[in-house]
Design an enzyme around this catalytic site. Structure first.
Site, PDB file in Angstrom:
ATOM      1  CB  CYS A 142      -1.111   0.037   1.155  1.00 58.40           C
ATOM      2  SG  CYS A 142      -1.730  -1.519   1.711  1.00 58.40           S
ATOM      3  CG  ASP A 151      -3.347   0.543  -2.719  1.00 61.12           C
ATOM      4  OD1 ASP A 151      -3.964  -0.528  -2.949  1.00 61.12           O
ATOM      5  OD2 ASP A 151      -3.382   0.896  -1.504  1.00 61.12           O
ATOM      6  CG  ASN A 152      -1.520  -3.528  -2.876  1.00 63.41           C
ATOM      7  OD1 ASN A 152      -0.990  -2.493  -2.020  1.00 63.41           O
ATOM      8  ND2 ASN A 152      -2.419  -4.297  -2.500  1.00 63.41           N
TER       9      ASN A 152
END
Length: 451
Positions: free
Chosen positions: A28, A251-252
């Protein structure tokens, strides 16, 4: 099956969906810092989710925070800016200014203190703490963020352009929605030792835990879908939709059982580094899909480009993909990106897993660890007409290498490093070293696979 049908219809189908969108780091805080700064982690120096790892630290505030793309939008391009949701994992920490700290660049600031929660959280409203309890009708975070976003659209000036960043902590989407990929609960035999230590097959309890977690994640996405719909509809009612670009991304990635790793991110595989990216807006034709390689370091440059700000005046590593979206062709687009991660380990043994010893972390469930000190790696992810490859090097005592032909092996079951040929490995090693020391323009040089 898709937990975000409205989002797909209102943004993806109304614009362009990128099939090859990646993050520069699968965790993150480093990833969010890359989004804000347009820089790779080796240039913004946020290496993990801890204050010591520079997540929202004083050092970050001094060096990078004033140069984020929202700060440039506000100070140099005349935008009014609004932020709501999860910022950086340590935001609000007493050692980093507490919730009184409002990052530069935001006219309206609604920042979640620390990390992802849906109830019983504190928000910083322009630097003043506001606590929320556990009443669904007024405290469920995703809905609170939606309402504050709609409020901003009502109060903002109609004579200035605006930028909103709504950051729901609702799950790092399990975008590949089948928790039963071919690599689910498969032993990663030719992989880095951290992957090899996973217990295969996973215990029934672990599988049960994952199934349950998967269902919960899926449900939380339904409220994100509603948030997107509310904002798009409000823009439409206000007559502003046709003149507004809307980006949807994450974000991922996340893994849940792939290679028998129960659940986390932080790994170099597709399931952790690949993210959804959909954009609609002026001059973007609907129903487009693009195979172009884009990374989260490109978001800042693209948004600055939209605002008419010259990205070359910044130190950003990414490049604007606005020309790709409006003209859908570019001859000189780069063919590879860097993915880098610095592993985290604990100095002491986990009392629940005494056999493992120190140096590892996130060992749950079943004492299968998701991270370690030497889970430090750099990868070159290549996407070109002639090649779809991933090359990774670990910074450990054996300098372990993993190579995947993602075209032939999309689930990354077979590490082909041993069979691929020395000249290729040497070229890729040079490219990794070049990208790991790149800055700004040098990060945008063409890769080894020319178009």
């Amino acid at each position: 099956q898709n937990p975000l049908p409205k989002t797909k219809k209102l943004i993806g189908d109304a614009g362009i969906s990128f099939r090859n969108a990646f993050v520069a780091s699968p965790l993150c805080c480093p990833s969010r810092a890359s989004i804000l700064t347009g820089k790779y982690p080796h240039n913004h120096h946020v290496i993990n989710n801890t204050l010591e790892g520079n997540c929202s630290s004083k050092a970050w505030q001094k060096s990078e925070e004033a140069h984020t793309f929202p700060a440039l939008l506000r100070d140099s391009a005349g935008y009014q800016t609004f932020f709501a949701g999860k910022y950086l994992n340590q935001y609000g920490h007493s050692d980093a200014g507490g919730v009184e700290h409002v990052p530069p660049g935001w006219n309206y600031w609604v920042g979640l203190e620390k990390n992802s929660k849906y109830y019983n959280y504190t928000l910083s409203i322009n630097g003043k703490a506001k606590t929320h309890g556990a009443d669904y009708s007024k405290d469920y975070l995703t809905d609170v963020l939606a309402n504050m976003s709609l409020d901003f659209l009502q109060v903002k000036s109609s004579f200035q352009p605006f930028f909103m960043m709504v950051s729901t902590p609702a799950p790092h989407s399990p975008w590949t929605a089948a928790p039963r990929d071919p690599n689910f609960n498969v032993h990663g035999k030719d992989k880095h030792w951290l992957i090899r230590q996973a217990k295969t097959p996973m215990s029934n309890a672990s599988v049960q835990f994952l199934d349950d977690a998967f269902r919960k994640r899926w449900r939380t996405l339904l409220s994100v879908d509603d948030l997107v719909e509310k904002i798009v509809k409000r823009l439409e009612v206000r007559g502003e939709l046709d003149n507004t670009y809307i980006f949807f991304t994450s974000d991922n990635g996340y893994h849940m059982g792939q290679f028998s790793l129960p659940l986390d991110k932080r790994q170099l595989y597709e399931f952790d580094i690949r993210v959804p990216l959909m954009v609609r807006g002026p001059n973007i034709k609907p129903n487009q899909t693009s195979q172009m390689l884009v990374a989260n370091v490109d978001l800042g440059p693209t948004i600055l480009d939209i605002a008419g700000y010259n990205v070359n005046k910044t130190q950003m590593d990414g490049m604007s993909f606005l020309p790709v979206m409006v003209r859908s062709l570019l001859s000189s687009w780069r063919t590879d990106i860097l993915v880098e991660y610095e592993g985290e380990g604990s100095n002491v043994s986990d009392p629940a897993c005494p056999l493992l010893g120190p140096g590892v972390s996130e060992c749950f469930p079943d004492c299968v660890c998701e991270d370690s000190y030497n889970n430090t790696y750099a990868c070159v992810r290549t996407v070109a007409p002639s090649a779809n490859l991933q090359y990774c090097e670990f910074d450990d005592n054996q300098v372990f290498v993993e190579v995947y032909n993602v075209t032939a092996d999309p689930y990354q079951l077979t590490n082909i490093a041993a069979s691929i040929g020395q000249d290729f490995l040497e070229k890729m090693n040079h490219r990794v070293m070049m990208l790991q020391s790149c800055s700004g323009q040098s990060c945008r040089t063409p890769g080894l696979e020319k178009k």
